[in-house]
Design a protein around this motif. Structure first.
Motif, PDB file in Angstrom:
ATOM      1  N   THR A 175      39.531  42.878  46.747  1.00  0.00           N
ATOM      2  CA  THR A 175      39.154  44.090  47.465  1.00  0.00           C
ATOM      3  C   THR A 175      39.478  45.123  47.242  1.00  0.00           C
ATOM      4  O   THR A 175      39.740  45.338  46.161  1.00  0.00           O
ATOM      5  N   MET A 176      40.179  45.673  48.704  1.00  0.00           N
ATOM      6  CA  MET A 176      40.116  47.344  47.991  1.00  0.00           C
ATOM      7  C   MET A 176      41.068  47.740  47.775  1.00  0.00           C
ATOM      8  O   MET A 176      40.879  49.207  46.460  1.00  0.00           O
ATOM      9  N   GLY A 177      42.261  46.953  46.956  1.00  0.00           N
ATOM     10  CA  GLY A 177      43.226  47.305  46.170  1.00  0.00           C
ATOM     11  C   GLY A 177      42.229  47.275  44.392  1.00  0.00           C
ATOM     12  O   GLY A 177      42.892  48.289  43.923  1.00  0.00           O
ATOM     13  N   VAL A 178      40.915  46.494  44.178  1.00  0.00           N
ATOM     14  CA  VAL A 178      40.288  46.662  43.583  1.00  0.00           C
ATOM     15  C   VAL A 178      39.607  47.617  43.011  1.00  0.00           C
ATOM     16  O   VAL A 178      39.422  48.160  42.768  1.00  0.00           O
ATOM     17  N   ASN A 179      38.712  48.251  44.730  1.00  0.00           N
ATOM     18  CA  ASN A 179      37.122  48.572  43.974  1.00  0.00           C
ATOM     19  C   ASN A 179      38.035  50.376  44.614  1.00  0.00           C
ATOM     20  O   ASN A 179      37.261  51.012  44.145  1.00  0.00           O
ATOM     21  N   THR A 193      38.350  46.599  36.160  1.00  0.00           N
ATOM     22  CA  THR A 193      38.889  45.930  37.096  1.00  0.00           C
ATOM     23  C   THR A 193      38.844  44.619  37.177  1.00  0.00           C
ATOM     24  O   THR A 193      38.922  43.636  37.291  1.00  0.00           O
ATOM     25  N   ALA A 194      37.420  44.274  37.838  1.00  0.00           N
ATOM     26  CA  ALA A 194      36.858  43.872  38.241  1.00  0.00           C
ATOM     27  C   ALA A 194      36.034  42.891  37.788  1.00  0.00           C
ATOM     28  O   ALA A 194      35.807  41.504  37.764  1.00  0.00           O
ATOM     29  N   GLN A 195      35.947  43.497  36.911  1.00  0.00           N
ATOM     30  CA  GLN A 195      34.689  42.696  35.753  1.00  0.00           C
ATOM     31  C   GLN A 195      35.849  41.382  35.052  1.00  0.00           C
ATOM     32  O   GLN A 195      35.903  40.606  34.301  1.00  0.00           O
ATOM     33  N   ALA A 196      36.909  42.146  34.593  1.00  0.00           N
ATOM     34  CA  ALA A 196      37.859  41.810  34.209  1.00  0.00           C
ATOM     35  C   ALA A 196      38.417  40.230  35.299  1.00  0.00           C
ATOM     36  O   ALA A 196      38.762  39.108  34.387  1.00  0.00           O
TER      37      ALA A 196
END
Length: 755
Positions: free
Chosen positions: A348-352, A360-363
């Motif tokens: 969630t927001m820690g990545v977004n 990072t999301a794609q990782a």
């Protein structure tokens, strides 16, 4: 907090008895809300949650989806004479199954506030906001925006929308503003929370398609949470994790020892902004130690060789040194993922909210694809959405994407939309809108001179907010449409349009698992406040484009238009008959096409990509990697601390425009802003727990209370985003792919003050 009926108890909660029911107050909530007791919850007339003496006299009930977060819980509303007098969690709804967090219990109470906007307000020559009627308000709206467009061109006006209003209202707003009023630029506050996930899914899968269903929380044997604290941010989702019978491994990547991290079997407490490196190192281990599902990768993905070359540069030893982790902890996490049979990865927001959030999301997506953890129960790379209808905004707001996730730049997409809506294709913009931050830049440099803000509070929530407040004063004309008249943003408005809130209007929301759910009008809006849908209808007629929307008579008629706009697309909902069927089925996840409906009633839980076919041109998911970027602002001698921001408690929400209207919710969180500091740093600076401190960044300085705790590491600080002080300090920097602000990293200094 959840209300859980035992098997022997009746599911009828309208009788007003607490016999046979047990209240569960999880440890994380007890620690943060000592004032909440069972007696408080059930005490008539003492601000108890949900049920009141009036609600005991309810003569009928109905269900609706909660209007706070994107969990999308079902609530049973207790009605008397057609008006809601109380609520309880709906036991049969497939999302929450009889549970609700404190915000849900108080969803009705926050509507009854002295701060509600009950009449249109206009700023008079003396600078005061004074009451007016709708006729004058609509005239001023049209005159104000037309004057700006005449003086500075049609692209000099813009709107900023929201993830808080119904899908049908979002579609109406986007079509009215862009096709009717000639605006090109409009974006939503979902840019602040979900743009990264949208971009990551679109690039990797070919469509913004979260693949999961909430049952996956209960069916995994390994759950990985990256930059996510569902114990606080999405407590009902966390309750579903607690129902998992598999004794799952729970791996958490987070710089803070959050409530979720405390429950983890493995907490990788990495240094801030090292998550991409750690995920690449985990991927490196998965490849090197033979945990790749080559059959799936070869058949259903592209880009594997590039990924292998990229992650070779991220050895466990080098990443461990940079991230502050032990090398063996990284290997252990990777091996746990590799050996598990059903792995779900959640963010969630820690990545977004990061300057490299998309990659990072794609990782995370890559790890799921490499190990074949997608399309099966208990699997998936799963983005948890923030706002109650952020998913609706992603499909239907008509902001930077054309309706139904089409492209403004695509001639065929424009022709399809124009044909379905029966309008001249020449009225559709041929380019997408500027993103939120570019609209703000447009105000700064004089390109945007008129602004319309709907159901959001950017004067509090936008990054580096002091500058934004100054910029709002530069506008020639500024309109705010909101249910409250005391927000930070309303204070700058030339015109205020009073809107109805959740429970005072009809429509649909889409939750994190793609489920369309109903919202219903069960209370009268106060004074002259109108549903946003009716405000848009009135503006269309006042502007002179009412004929374009003659078929948009009510929310359900627009839902039928949305069905036609969805036909043949990954988000197809042509098989949903209408609002009544959503009620009967406990909501319906997209896609649900006409062809699907011919097979029978929809299953309550459905996943995407079970067949391995993705929405890309070649049907394959893309494995996407990139170089790691340094943080734009890191601690130094003058500003030696990392400042992290995020959710503070279960009972707070966003800028607190609703939660601070509830006397119960205010008891469950500190009303004064605070900052968390590690005991070693506090001792070195002679800061006492609860003492006043000054926090200073290159953007500004604030005074808050200290909270000395080991939940943050030495050299780091944490401040809840709900207090306006937080965004005095944050730095305006953005992910280059999603244009989402990076709220969770900047450099600050800290010093004690005398009380």
């Amino acid at each position: 907090m959840s209300l859980v009926p035992p098997e022997s108890a009746s599911a009828d909660l309208t009788k007003g008895t607490d016999e046979g029911f047990r209240f569960q107050l999880p440890q994380f909530l007890q620690a943060r809300s000592g004032a909440m007791t069972r007696e408080l919850l059930l005490q008539p007339g003492k601000h108890g949650l949900g049920m009141t003496p009036d609600s005991l006299l309810a003569d009928t009930t109905t269900t609706a989806t909660c209007g706070y977060c994107a969990t999308g819980c079902g609530l049973r509303l207790h009605l008397r004479d057609g008006q809601a007098v109380g609520l309880t969690p709906e036991t049969n709804y497939p999302v929450n199954m009889g549970m609700a967090c404190p915000k849900g219990w108080e969803a009705l109470r926050v509507l009854d506030s002295e701060h509600r906007a009950t009449h249109p307000l206009v700023r008079d020559p003396s600078g005061e906001l004074v009451t007016t009627d709708w006729k004058e308000a609509l005239q001023k709206f049209c005159d104000g925006f037309r004057k700006v467009q005449q003086n500075h061109g049609p692209e000099s006006v813009a709107f900023l929308s929201t993830g808080q209003i119904a899908c049908e209202e979002m579609a109406f707003l986007g079509a009215l503003a862009k096709f009717g009023m000639g605006m090109r630029h409009g974006d939503g506050n979902t840019r602040q929370c979900m743009a990264t996930a949208v971009t990551a899914y679109k690039e990797s899968f070919g469509f913004d398609a979260p693949p999961f269903t909430y049952a996956d929380f209960e069916q995994s044997d390994c759950l990985v949470f990256v930059g996510a604290n569902p114990c606080i941010g999405h407590p009902i989702m966390w309750e579903r994790v607690l129902r998992n019978p598999n004794q799952p491994d729970i791996i958490v990547l987070d710089p803070r020892r959050t409530e979720t991290a405390n429950a983890a079997t493995q907490h990788l407490q990495l240094r801030p902004k090292c998550d991409l490196k750690v995920l690449y190192a985990i991927t490196n281990v998965l490849i090197a130690e033979g945990f790749v599902d080559h059959e799936f990768v070869n058949a259903h993905t592209s880009g594997y060789d590039d990924l292998v070359r990229c992650v070779r540069d991220f050895s466990v030893e080098s990443v461990a040194e940079e991230s502050g982790l032990e090398a063996e902890r990284i290997r252990e996490a990777a091996r746990t993922i590799g050996r598990s049979s059903a792995v779900s990865l959640w963010w969630t927001m820690g990545v977004n909210q990061s300057y490299e959030g998309v990659r990072t999301a794609q990782a995370i997506i890559n790890i799921a694809l490499l190990t074949g953890n997608i399309g099966r129960p208990g699997t998936g790379p799963n983005s948890i959405t923030g706002q109650c209808n952020a998913m609706g905004s992603r499909l239907w707001s008509n902001t930077t994407n054309l309706l139904g996730h089409r492209k403004f730049e695509c001639e065929q997409d424009r022709m399809d939309v124009a044909d379905i809506l029966g309008i001249d294709v020449g009225r559709l913009p041929t380019e997408g809108s500027w993103a939120y931050d570019r609209i703000i830049d447009g105000i700064r440099n004089g390109e945007i001179r008129g602004l319309w803000v709907i159901a959001t509070n950017p004067a509090h929530s936008w990054i580096q907010r002091n500058e934004l407040r100054e910029l709002l004063g530069q506008l020639d004309f500024f309109v705010v449409q909101d249910m409250y008249r005391n927000t930070d943003t309303v204070a700058h408005a030339d015109l205020v349009l009073p809107a109805a809130g959740w429970g005072e209007k009809d429509g649909t929301f889409i939750n994190s698992e793609r489920r369309y759910g109903r919202i219903k009008k069960v209370k009268r809006a106060p004074g002259l406040a109108l549903a946003d849908f009716q405000i848009f209808r009135a503006i269309a007629h006042a502007w002179g484009c009412g004929d374009m929307f003659r078929g948009w008579t009510d929310p359900e008629s627009v839902f039928q238009i949305m069905k036609r706009l969805s036909a043949g697309r990954p988000c197809d909902i042509t098989g949903i008959e209408g609002f009544d069927q959503l009620d009967q089925c406990g909501g319906i996840q997209w896609p649900w096409s006409t062809e699907d409906s011919q097979r029978g009633a929809p299953d309550q839980e459905r996943r995407l990509f079970a067949d391995g076919a993705f929405c890309t041109d070649d049907g394959r998911a893309k494995l996407i990697v990139d170089q790691v970027s340094p943080a734009p602002e890191t601690p130094c001698d003058d500003y030696p601390f990392w400042l992290l921001t995020g959710r503070g408690s279960v009972s707070q929400w966003h800028t607190q425009t609703r939660t601070d209207k509830s006397p119960v919710l205010r008891k469950l969180y500190p009303n004064q802003p605070y900052i968390e500091i590690n005991p070693s740093d506090a001792a070195r600076l002679m800061i006492t727990n609860g003492g006043l401190v000054s926090v200073r960044s290159r953007r500004g300085e604030v005074t808050v209370r200290s909270a000395v705790t080991t939940s943050v590491a030495a050299g780091q600080l944490f401040m809840p985003m709900h207090y306006e002080e937080a965004n005095v300090l944050t730095l305006s920097h953005f992910d280059p792919h999603s244009r989402q602000p990076s709220y969770k990293d900047c450099a600050v200094d800290l010093e004690p003050l005398k009380d």
